[in-house]
Design a protein around this motif. Structure first.
Motif, short mmCIF file in Angstrom:
data_model
loop_
_atom_site.label_atom_id
_atom_site.label_comp_id
_atom_site.label_asym_id
_atom_site.label_seq_id
_atom_site.Cartn_x
_atom_site.Cartn_y
_atom_site.Cartn_z
N GLU A 292 0.84 -1.20 0.00
CA GLU A 292 0.00 0.00 0.00
C GLU A 292 0.87 1.25 0.00
N ASN A 293 0.44 2.27 -0.71
CA ASN A 293 1.18 3.53 -0.71
C ASN A 293 0.58 4.49 0.32
N ALA A 294 1.23 5.63 0.49
CA ALA A 294 0.78 6.62 1.48
C ALA A 294 -0.63 7.11 1.16
N TRP A 295 -0.91 7.27 -0.12
CA TRP A 295 -2.23 7.73 -0.55
C TRP A 295 -3.30 6.74 -0.10
N GLY A 296 -3.02 5.46 -0.29
CA GLY A 296 -3.96 4.42 0.13
C GLY A 296 -4.17 4.39 1.63
N LEU B 176 1.92 9.98 9.55
CA LEU B 176 2.31 9.38 8.27
C LEU B 176 3.82 9.29 8.10
N THR B 177 4.57 10.21 8.66
CA THR B 177 6.01 10.30 8.46
C THR B 177 6.76 8.97 8.68
N PRO B 178 6.48 8.21 9.74
CA PRO B 178 7.23 6.96 9.92
C PRO B 178 6.97 5.91 8.84
N HIS B 179 5.93 6.08 8.06
CA HIS B 179 5.56 5.09 7.07
C HIS B 179 6.13 5.34 5.68
N ILE B 180 6.70 6.52 5.47
CA ILE B 180 7.15 6.83 4.11
C ILE B 180 8.60 7.31 4.10
N ASP B 181 9.19 7.19 2.94
CA ASP B 181 10.56 7.66 2.74
C ASP B 181 10.61 8.40 1.42
N PRO B 182 10.91 9.65 1.39
CA PRO B 182 11.38 10.46 2.52
C PRO B 182 10.22 10.96 3.37
N GLY B 183 10.47 11.11 4.65
CA GLY B 183 9.45 11.58 5.59
C GLY B 183 8.94 12.97 5.28
N PRO C 217 3.06 17.36 2.13
CA PRO C 217 2.33 17.61 0.87
C PRO C 217 1.30 16.54 0.55
N ILE C 218 1.59 15.29 0.89
CA ILE C 218 0.63 14.22 0.63
C ILE C 218 -0.61 14.43 1.51
N VAL C 219 -0.40 14.79 2.76
CA VAL C 219 -1.51 15.03 3.68
C VAL C 219 -2.35 16.21 3.20
N LEU C 220 -1.72 17.29 2.77
CA LEU C 220 -2.47 18.44 2.27
C LEU C 220 -3.32 18.07 1.06
N ALA C 221 -2.75 17.27 0.16
CA ALA C 221 -3.51 16.83 -1.02
C ALA C 221 -4.69 15.95 -0.58
N ALA C 222 -4.45 15.07 0.38
CA ALA C 222 -5.52 14.18 0.85
C ALA C 222 -6.64 14.97 1.53
N LEU C 223 -6.30 15.99 2.29
CA LEU C 223 -7.33 16.82 2.92
C LEU C 223 -8.15 17.57 1.86
N ALA C 224 -7.50 17.98 0.78
CA ALA C 224 -8.23 18.62 -0.32
C ALA C 224 -9.18 17.63 -0.97
N VAL C 225 -8.74 16.39 -1.12
CA VAL C 225 -9.60 15.35 -1.68
C VAL C 225 -10.78 15.08 -0.75
N LEU C 226 -10.52 15.05 0.54
CA LEU C 226 -11.61 14.88 1.51
C LEU C 226 -12.64 15.99 1.37
N THR D 267 4.24 6.99 -3.91
CA THR D 267 4.91 7.06 -2.63
C THR D 267 4.58 5.81 -1.80
N PRO D 268 5.36 4.73 -1.98
CA PRO D 268 5.08 3.51 -1.24
C PRO D 268 5.33 3.70 0.27
N ILE D 269 4.59 2.95 1.07
CA ILE D 269 4.81 2.98 2.52
C ILE D 269 5.61 1.76 2.91
N HIS D 270 6.22 1.81 4.07
CA HIS D 270 6.96 0.65 4.57
C HIS D 270 6.68 0.44 6.03
#
Length: 195
Positions: free
Chosen positions: A84-88, A140-147, A152-161, A192-195
């Motif tokens: 799963e990626n950060a977006w998911g 979200l930061t611990p799940h993605i690289d680079p943190g 920016p991913i969170v801001l985009a997701a809030l706009a989608v919400l 942006t894959p998560i780990h």
């Protein structure tokens, strides 16, 4: 800490007034109804209204605040899914948070429509929604690289919400979760894959 009887009674009265006044504002137009007119229709005085709320906007948005969601805590509590990626992950966070909204009444949809079409309400709601930015980015930061990509991913997701809420309120989709799923899927880049 639990609320005492007086606090619970005050909270219940505040919610009752907010629901009644929001219904009046949604039916007749937020900007066309004065506090005096709405208070009179609800059966309270102007002074009573201002004992509970600082403004008409506060009366409407208190119902949104009543179901304050801690998106950061929800994200932190979700199990990761391999591949799963950060977006998911953010998509699943919002699905979890909004699960109870799907059963909302037409009054809820009318309230959201009113908020979306009234600039003062929309801007105040946006400020509150984007108040979630810090907690979500931190979670979200611990799940993605680079943190650093978290914000920016969170801001985009809030706009989608926000877009999903608008689509649902406009009646484009009968179920909020469907609007959320459609909008997230349309923008899923998988970059942006998560780990």
């Amino acid at each position: 800490m639990t609320m005492n009887v007086r606090e619970r009674a005050r909270d219940a009265m505040r919610t009752e007034i907010a629901e009644a006044m929001s219904a009046i504002f949604a039916e007749r137009g937020f900007d066309t109804v004065t506090v005096d007119e709405a208070a009179s229709e609800v059966g309270i005085s102007r002074a009573t209204f201002f004992r509970y709320f600082g403004s008409k906007e506060d009366a409407v948005l208190t119902l949104v605040d009543g179901r304050t969601l801690d998106f950061g805590a929800i994200l932190t509590g979700l199990p990761t899914v391999p591949g799963e990626n950060a977006w998911g992950l953010l998509h699943r966070t919002f699905q979890e948070a909004l699960a109870s909204i799907d059963a909302a009444s037409e009054a809820e949809r009318a309230r959201v429509r009113m908020i979306q079409t009234t600039p003062s309400l929309r801007s105040r709601l946006a400020d509150r929604r984007y108040g979630h930015e810090e907690a979500l980015a931190h979670a979200l930061t611990p799940h993605i690289d680079p943190g650093e990509a978290a914000r920016p991913i969170v801001l985009a997701a809030l706009a989608v919400l926000d877009l999903a809420w608008r689509r649902w309120a406009a009646g484009e989709t009968p179920i909020l979760r469907d609007a959320l799923d459609d909008t997230f899927t349309a923008l899923d880049t998988g970059s942006t894959p998560i780990h």
